[in-house]
Motif scaffolding. Structure first.
Motif, short mmCIF file in Angstrom:
data_model
loop_
_atom_site.label_atom_id
_atom_site.label_comp_id
_atom_site.label_asym_id
_atom_site.label_seq_id
_atom_site.Cartn_x
_atom_site.Cartn_y
_atom_site.Cartn_z
N LEU A 287 0.67 6.05 -4.06
CA LEU A 287 1.85 6.80 -3.63
C LEU A 287 1.77 7.15 -2.14
O LEU A 287 2.78 7.44 -1.52
CB LEU A 287 2.02 8.09 -4.46
N GLN A 288 0.55 7.11 -1.56
CA GLN A 288 0.41 7.34 -0.13
C GLN A 288 1.11 6.26 0.68
O GLN A 288 1.33 6.42 1.86
CB GLN A 288 -1.07 7.28 0.30
N PHE A 289 1.41 5.13 0.04
CA PHE A 289 1.96 4.00 0.77
C PHE A 289 3.46 3.88 0.57
O PHE A 289 4.05 2.84 0.81
CB PHE A 289 1.29 2.68 0.32
N VAL A 290 4.09 4.95 0.09
CA VAL A 290 5.52 4.87 -0.23
C VAL A 290 6.37 4.55 1.00
O VAL A 290 7.48 4.06 0.87
CB VAL A 290 6.06 6.17 -0.88
N ASP A 291 5.83 4.80 2.18
CA ASP A 291 6.60 4.51 3.39
C ASP A 291 6.73 3.01 3.65
O ASP A 291 7.55 2.58 4.43
CB ASP A 291 5.94 5.19 4.60
N LEU A 292 5.88 2.21 2.98
CA LEU A 292 5.93 0.76 3.19
C LEU A 292 7.05 0.16 2.36
O LEU A 292 7.06 0.32 1.15
CB LEU A 292 4.63 0.11 2.70
N PRO A 293 7.99 -0.56 2.97
CA PRO A 293 8.96 -1.26 2.13
C PRO A 293 8.21 -2.27 1.28
O PRO A 293 7.25 -2.88 1.76
CB PRO A 293 9.87 -1.97 3.15
N SER A 294 8.59 -2.43 0.01
CA SER A 294 7.74 -3.24 -0.87
C SER A 294 7.66 -4.69 -0.41
O SER A 294 6.69 -5.38 -0.67
CB SER A 294 8.20 -3.14 -2.32
N SER A 295 8.66 -5.17 0.34
CA SER A 295 8.59 -6.54 0.81
C SER A 295 7.50 -6.71 1.87
O SER A 295 7.04 -7.81 2.13
CB SER A 295 9.93 -6.97 1.40
N ALA A 296 7.06 -5.59 2.47
CA ALA A 296 6.03 -5.67 3.51
C ALA A 296 4.63 -5.70 2.91
O ALA A 296 3.65 -5.82 3.62
CB ALA A 296 6.15 -4.48 4.45
N VAL A 297 4.55 -5.58 1.56
CA VAL A 297 3.24 -5.55 0.92
C VAL A 297 2.72 -6.98 0.77
O VAL A 297 3.39 -7.81 0.18
CB VAL A 297 3.35 -4.88 -0.46
N PRO A 298 1.52 -7.27 1.31
CA PRO A 298 1.00 -8.63 1.16
C PRO A 298 0.81 -8.96 -0.31
O PRO A 298 0.34 -8.15 -1.09
CB PRO A 298 -0.35 -8.58 1.88
N GLU A 299 1.22 -10.19 -0.68
CA GLU A 299 1.21 -10.55 -2.09
C GLU A 299 -0.05 -11.27 -2.53
O GLU A 299 -0.33 -11.37 -3.70
CB GLU A 299 2.40 -11.48 -2.38
N ALA A 300 -0.80 -11.85 -1.57
CA ALA A 300 -1.95 -12.67 -1.96
C ALA A 300 -3.02 -11.81 -2.60
O ALA A 300 -3.19 -10.65 -2.23
CB ALA A 300 -2.50 -13.38 -0.74
N PRO A 301 -3.76 -12.39 -3.58
CA PRO A 301 -4.87 -11.64 -4.17
C PRO A 301 -5.79 -11.11 -3.08
O PRO A 301 -5.99 -11.75 -2.06
CB PRO A 301 -5.58 -12.68 -5.03
N GLY A 302 -6.34 -9.92 -3.30
CA GLY A 302 -7.33 -9.36 -2.37
C GLY A 302 -6.74 -8.66 -1.17
O GLY A 302 -7.46 -8.02 -0.41
N GLN A 303 -5.41 -8.77 -0.97
CA GLN A 303 -4.84 -8.27 0.29
C GLN A 303 -4.09 -6.95 0.18
O GLN A 303 -3.66 -6.41 1.19
CB GLN A 303 -3.93 -9.34 0.90
N SER A 304 -3.86 -6.45 -1.03
CA SER A 304 -3.22 -5.13 -1.08
C SER A 304 -3.82 -4.28 -2.20
O SER A 304 -4.28 -4.79 -3.22
CB SER A 304 -1.71 -5.24 -1.24
N GLN A 305 -3.79 -2.98 -1.95
CA GLN A 305 -4.47 -2.04 -2.83
C GLN A 305 -3.57 -1.61 -4.00
O GLN A 305 -2.37 -1.43 -3.82
CB GLN A 305 -4.87 -0.77 -2.06
N PHE A 306 -4.19 -1.42 -5.15
CA PHE A 306 -3.52 -0.83 -6.30
C PHE A 306 -4.30 0.41 -6.71
O PHE A 306 -5.49 0.51 -6.38
CB PHE A 306 -3.45 -1.84 -7.46
N ALA A 307 -3.63 1.33 -7.39
CA ALA A 307 -4.30 2.59 -7.67
C ALA A 307 -3.96 3.12 -9.05
O ALA A 307 -2.96 2.72 -9.66
CB ALA A 307 -3.89 3.62 -6.61
N THR A 308 -4.82 3.99 -9.55
CA THR A 308 -4.48 4.81 -10.71
C THR A 308 -4.99 6.21 -10.42
O THR A 308 -5.99 6.37 -9.73
CB THR A 308 -5.14 4.32 -12.02
N VAL A 309 -4.28 7.22 -10.93
CA VAL A 309 -4.73 8.61 -10.79
C VAL A 309 -5.12 9.10 -12.17
O VAL A 309 -4.39 8.88 -13.14
CB VAL A 309 -3.62 9.48 -10.16
N LEU A 310 -6.28 9.71 -12.27
CA LEU A 310 -6.81 10.17 -13.56
C LEU A 310 -7.20 11.64 -13.51
O LEU A 310 -7.78 12.09 -12.51
CB LEU A 310 -8.04 9.34 -13.95
N PHE A 311 -6.89 12.36 -14.57
CA PHE A 311 -7.24 13.79 -14.69
C PHE A 311 -8.27 13.94 -15.81
O PHE A 311 -8.14 13.28 -16.85
CB PHE A 311 -6.01 14.61 -15.10
N ASN A 312 -9.25 14.84 -15.64
CA ASN A 312 -10.08 15.13 -16.79
C ASN A 312 -9.32 16.11 -17.70
O ASN A 312 -8.20 16.57 -17.37
CB ASN A 312 -11.49 15.63 -16.38
#
Ligand code: HEC
Length: 390
Positions: free
Chosen positions: A103-128
């Motif tokens: 969600l920190q990257f919401v300022d990036l238009p999604s078309s600007a996200v590199p599509e190739a494997p290894g080139q863009s970050q994915f995330a999950t948020v977890l709570f105990n």
């Protein structure tokens, strides 16, 4: 490991699996939570050595194997679950991760996200469990609750210093896990951070700008020591914690059988009022340099392949030229303008409702009487509350 995931998935198609079923907390024998006075002493004394030991121990504790296999944090409650709009919603089994763009990257238009494997970050948020239960019992997952708290603070003319939601319980732990996509049966280059930004800090240094990559090999061929792929070092998939993608959690341009490698993780615990902030990231030489210091013996296997930094404070210990403490994770914060000088606690202290931007990067402690908190309520440092409330 593979077998177990398949089993869980099969199960989930027949009956709804409750995330609680396999929830595994930090072991009661682990030294957690540590006494607040002790940690506050480490903060005041700027005892970085002991602060780091605390974080390595925490890293070892959350990476202990759960009875269902894999590190125990994988059984924790996903943000989707924590912020579910009603109680009745059916849960996905915890291990089927819903990989999202940070969600920190919401300022990036999604078309600007590199599509190739290894080139863009994915995330999950977890709570105990403790953090989850607090959000649910206080109904902090609802925008209406946050509005109501804010309204009542204004009605009672509460001073800026006290415009806060109630504090989370001390046992609370919240994680942000960061992953890169690696193709099956192939060699995927991934950027590695060597503390040598190629651009000025004000331009930001996203992972695509980093000078060096290593190549993650999933071909199953035996990797010989020192082998290179177009000048890049080759590392096996087994140097990372990784999970296999299935039909249930594919991301763009991925296929079942591809892997997500854990490249970084943010960890925060409510052991002190301003939370303890720790951050981990993978490196091919994770035994060297200041971010490898104080690594504890209880860390085993892939978990030793990560570096770490820690923030107990927005200001201290100061940087060598006297400026406020900078603590970052290159895989998340380097891309922000002035990201290299950011500090977890400084930015998270700004989390308030109604939501405002977490940018620009600021340095040093932001006073609770800062005018920006007028007619707003601080969300106990967690950005997810304001960003995900329904
Ligand atoms: C410039 C602001 C900024 C900085 C610096 C920053 N974060 Fe965050 N952080 C965010 C935002 C925005 C989110 C998104 C919340 C979400 O995903 O729900 C977030 C999410 C998180 C989460 C998930 C839980 C939550 O509700 O916030 C954790 C844990 C976290 N950050 C820890 C850290 C750590 C540790 C550092 C320092 C190494 C750090 N952050 C630095 C802005 C920041």
């Amino acid at each position: 490991m593979k077998k177990r995931i398949v089993f869980l998935l099969t199960l989930s198609t027949c009956i709804s699996v409750n995330a609680q079923d396999s929830y595994t907390p930090i072991a009661s024998g682990a030294n957690f939570p540590v006494k607040e006075v002790h940690l506050e002493f480490l903060r005041e004394a700027q005892d970085v050595h002991s602060q780091r030991e605390h974080l390595w121990n925490l890293w070892a504790s959350i990476n202990e194997e759960a009875p269902s296999g894999g590190p125990l944090w994988e059984t924790w409650l996903s943000a989707d679950h924590v912020f579910r709009p009603s109680e009745s919603e059916v849960l996905a089994p915890p291990k089927v991760k819903n990989f999202e763009r940070p969600l920190q990257f919401v300022d990036l238009p999604s078309s600007a996200v590199p599509e190739a494997p290894g080139q863009s970050q994915f995330a999950t948020v977890l709570f105990n469990q403790e953090a989850h239960d607090f959000v649910r019992s206080q109904k902090l997952y609802l925008a209406a609750t946050l509005d109501e708290i804010n309204r009542s603070l204004t009605q009672q003319a509460v001073s800026l210093d006290n415009r806060d939601i109630p504090d989370f319980p001390r046992e609370s732990v919240v994680l942000k896990t960061v992953w890169l996509h690696v193709a099956a049966n192939g060699r995927t280059p991934i950027p590695v951070w060597d503390f040598n930004p190629s651009r000025p800090d004000q331009s930001g240094n996203d992972i695509g700008t980093w000078p060096r990559s290593v190549v993650v090999d999933t071909t199953g061929e035996t990797i010989q020591r020192g082998i290179l792929d177009q000048g890049r070092k080759v590392v096996p998939l087994t140097s990372f914690y990784s999970v296999e993608l299935t039909n249930h959690n594919l991301i763009r341009n991925s296929s079942p059988g591809d892997h997500m490698i854990l490249i970084a993780m943010h960890v925060t615990t409510k052991e002190i009022r301003d939370w303890v902030w720790g951050t981990f990231w993978w490196h091919d030489k994770a035994d060297f340099g200041p971010y490898a210091l104080n690594k504890t013996q209880n860390l085993r296997g892939v978990w030793r392949n990560y570096l770490m930094d820690v923030a107990f404070d927005s200001d201290i210990p100061r940087e060598y030229e006297g400026s406020a403490n900078a603590v970052i994770n290159p895989y998340l914060e380097a891309r922000f303008p002035m990201g290299m000088t950011s500090n977890c606690m400084t930015c998270h202290r700004k989390s308030a409702w109604p939501l405002a931007s977490f940018l620009p990067i600021e340095r040093g402690k932001i006073s609770t009487s800062d005018q920006r908190f007028e007619n707003r309520v601080r969300l106990d440092f967690l950005w997810s509350l304001g960003m995900r409330a329904k």
